[in-house]
Motif scaffolding. Structure first.
Motif, PDB file in Angstrom:
ATOM      1  N   MET A 154       0.825  -1.203   0.000  1.00 47.05           N
ATOM      2  CA  MET A 154       0.000   0.000   0.000  1.00 47.05           C
ATOM      3  C   MET A 154       0.865   1.262   0.000  1.00 47.05           C
ATOM      4  O   MET A 154       0.541   2.253  -0.671  1.00 47.05           O
ATOM      5  CB  MET A 154      -0.933  -0.002   1.211  1.00 47.05           C
ATOM      6  N   ALA A 155       1.979   1.229   0.727  1.00 45.84           N
ATOM      7  CA  ALA A 155       2.883   2.380   0.761  1.00 45.84           C
ATOM      8  C   ALA A 155       3.423   2.681  -0.640  1.00 45.84           C
ATOM      9  O   ALA A 155       3.463   3.840  -1.070  1.00 45.84           O
ATOM     10  CB  ALA A 155       4.031   2.117   1.724  1.00 45.84           C
ATOM     11  N   GLU A 156       3.818   1.650  -1.362  1.00 46.20           N
ATOM     12  CA  GLU A 156       4.346   1.841  -2.709  1.00 46.20           C
ATOM     13  C   GLU A 156       3.251   2.269  -3.672  1.00 46.20           C
ATOM     14  O   GLU A 156       3.455   3.125  -4.543  1.00 46.20           O
ATOM     15  CB  GLU A 156       4.999   0.546  -3.191  1.00 46.20           C
ATOM     16  N   LEU A 157       2.065   1.699  -3.521  1.00 51.02           N
ATOM     17  CA  LEU A 157       0.939   2.043  -4.388  1.00 51.02           C
ATOM     18  C   LEU A 157       0.557   3.516  -4.219  1.00 51.02           C
ATOM     19  O   LEU A 157       0.362   4.242  -5.203  1.00 51.02           O
ATOM     20  CB  LEU A 157      -0.252   1.144  -4.053  1.00 51.02           C
ATOM     21  N   ILE A 158       0.474   3.971  -2.979  1.00 50.51           N
ATOM     22  CA  ILE A 158       0.129   5.370  -2.723  1.00 50.51           C
ATOM     23  C   ILE A 158       1.247   6.298  -3.199  1.00 50.51           C
ATOM     24  O   ILE A 158       0.984   7.375  -3.751  1.00 50.51           O
ATOM     25  CB  ILE A 158      -0.175   5.586  -1.229  1.00 50.51           C
ATOM     26  N   ALA A 159       2.500   5.893  -3.015  1.00 54.60           N
ATOM     27  CA  ALA A 159       3.621   6.723  -3.475  1.00 54.60           C
ATOM     28  C   ALA A 159       3.582   6.900  -4.997  1.00 54.60           C
ATOM     29  O   ALA A 159       3.807   7.993  -5.512  1.00 54.60           O
ATOM     30  CB  ALA A 159       4.945   6.091  -3.055  1.00 54.60           C
ATOM     31  N   LYS A 160       3.276   5.829  -5.698  1.00 53.31           N
ATOM     32  CA  LYS A 160       3.191   5.898  -7.162  1.00 53.31           C
ATOM     33  C   LYS A 160       2.032   6.789  -7.596  1.00 53.31           C
ATOM     34  O   LYS A 160       2.151   7.573  -8.548  1.00 53.31           O
ATOM     35  CB  LYS A 160       3.018   4.490  -7.725  1.00 53.31           C
ATOM     36  N   PHE A 161       0.932   6.688  -6.880  1.00 51.38           N
ATOM     37  CA  PHE A 161      -0.262   7.491  -7.167  1.00 51.38           C
ATOM     38  C   PHE A 161      -0.058   8.955  -6.785  1.00 51.38           C
ATOM     39  O   PHE A 161      -0.280   9.875  -7.579  1.00 51.38           O
ATOM     40  CB  PHE A 161      -1.435   6.890  -6.393  1.00 51.38           C
ATOM     41  N   LYS A 162       0.427   9.179  -5.579  1.00 52.15           N
ATOM     42  CA  LYS A 162       0.474  10.517  -4.993  1.00 52.15           C
ATOM     43  C   LYS A 162       1.689  11.328  -5.423  1.00 52.15           C
ATOM     44  O   LYS A 162       1.565  12.508  -5.789  1.00 52.15           O
ATOM     45  CB  LYS A 162       0.454  10.360  -3.469  1.00 52.15           C
ATOM     46  N   TYR A 163       2.869  10.712  -5.369  1.00 57.92           N
ATOM     47  CA  TYR A 163       4.105  11.455  -5.604  1.00 57.92           C
ATOM     48  C   TYR A 163       4.646  11.315  -7.019  1.00 57.92           C
ATOM     49  O   TYR A 163       5.373  12.175  -7.491  1.00 57.92           O
ATOM     50  CB  TYR A 163       5.184  11.028  -4.603  1.00 57.92           C
ATOM     51  N   ARG A 164       4.304  10.216  -7.685  1.00 56.21           N
ATOM     52  CA  ARG A 164       4.828  10.023  -9.035  1.00 56.21           C
ATOM     53  C   ARG A 164       3.759  10.254 -10.099  1.00 56.21           C
ATOM     54  O   ARG A 164       3.940   9.913 -11.266  1.00 56.21           O
ATOM     55  CB  ARG A 164       5.464   8.632  -9.152  1.00 56.21           C
TER      56      ARG A 164
END
Length: 250
Positions: free
Chosen positions: A99-109
């Protein structure tokens, strides 16, 4: 003869192989946006949880609880300034590594399409909540320019929900760079929008808020500081109660 290619998972880009059953035929499973492998890594939060922040009360977290509240929420509720500010938070998923990686890809990338992954679960969560206005946690103008979109607003739009833009935010250093104590003691960064033109009404925003039950929406509940700061402004403007919905409980 037409050959239909399987759609690709929005996260790992592998083909989504439908699980063909009578149920999936009638429920149009072909509209899935992630593959089964990725979907299995999205762990939903189940009861028992903290009555306020929805932190899971499992064997690993027993030490962080006292009765029906976690120690974090007890500290918030013991502070006169914050007592009763946030009635309840509902988080859908456990904040694990995936979930941390999924949100990072969505939110920051900037991968906006990933908002589709959460759309159905958000729609289902909204069905059990009662509210008058649904308000995404806003970004500052600087942060919005950097990211290109507000992730909280994107989650609502992909779920088919029209948000109310009644809050604005002052630009500050990123929350991710601050520790828990720094987040809790942040100066107030939220303000009420001076007018509610975006809500298709000529009323002053404070009139729209008064005596309303408001639902805030954000991506992650970590310390609860951001949501409580936003809730505090809304309470001061006359809101009757404030709940929140977040994707994950950090």
């Amino acid at each position: 003869m037409f050959l239909f290619k399987n759609p690709l998972c929005l996260y790992c880009f592998q083909p989504i192989i439908p699980n063909y059953t009578w149920k999936t035929v009638f429920l149009a499973q072909l509209n899935r946006s992630i593959c089964s492998h990725c979907e299995k890594q999205l762990i939903k939060i189940t009861e028992p949880t903290c009555r306020i922040c929805h932190r899971p009360k499992n064997e690993l977290n027993q030490q962080f609880f006292k009765g029906e509240l976690c120690l974090d929420c007890i500290r918030w509720e013991d502070a006169p300034k914050w007592k009763g500010t946030l009635t309840k938070n509902i988080s859908i998923y456990v904040y694990n590594d995936f979930m941390a990686e999924l949100i990072a890809k969505f939110k920051y990338r900037g991968d906006y399409a990933l908002a589709k992954v959460f759309a159905e679960d958000i729609r289902q969560a909204l069905q059990i909540l009662t509210f008058d206005l649904i308000v995404p946690i806003p970004l500052s103008e600087v942060r919005l320019y950097e990211r290109g979109f507000n992730q909280a607003e994107a989650l609502l739009l992909e779920a088919g929900v029209t948000p109310s833009h009644i809050l604005k935010r002052t630009h500050t250093e990123k929350q991710s760079k601050k520790n828990r104590q720094e987040r809790i003691h942040l100066p107030q960064v939220f303000q009420i929008q001076p007018n509610s033109n975006q809500m298709e009404t000529s009323q002053p925003t404070t009139n729209v808020i008064k005596n309303k039950h408001i639902l805030l929406v954000d991506d992650i509940y970590t310390t609860g500081s951001t949501l409580r700061h936003a809730a505090q402004v809304l309470k001061q403007a006359g809101a009757k109660s404030i709940q929140s919905l977040t994707l994950a409980r950090g």
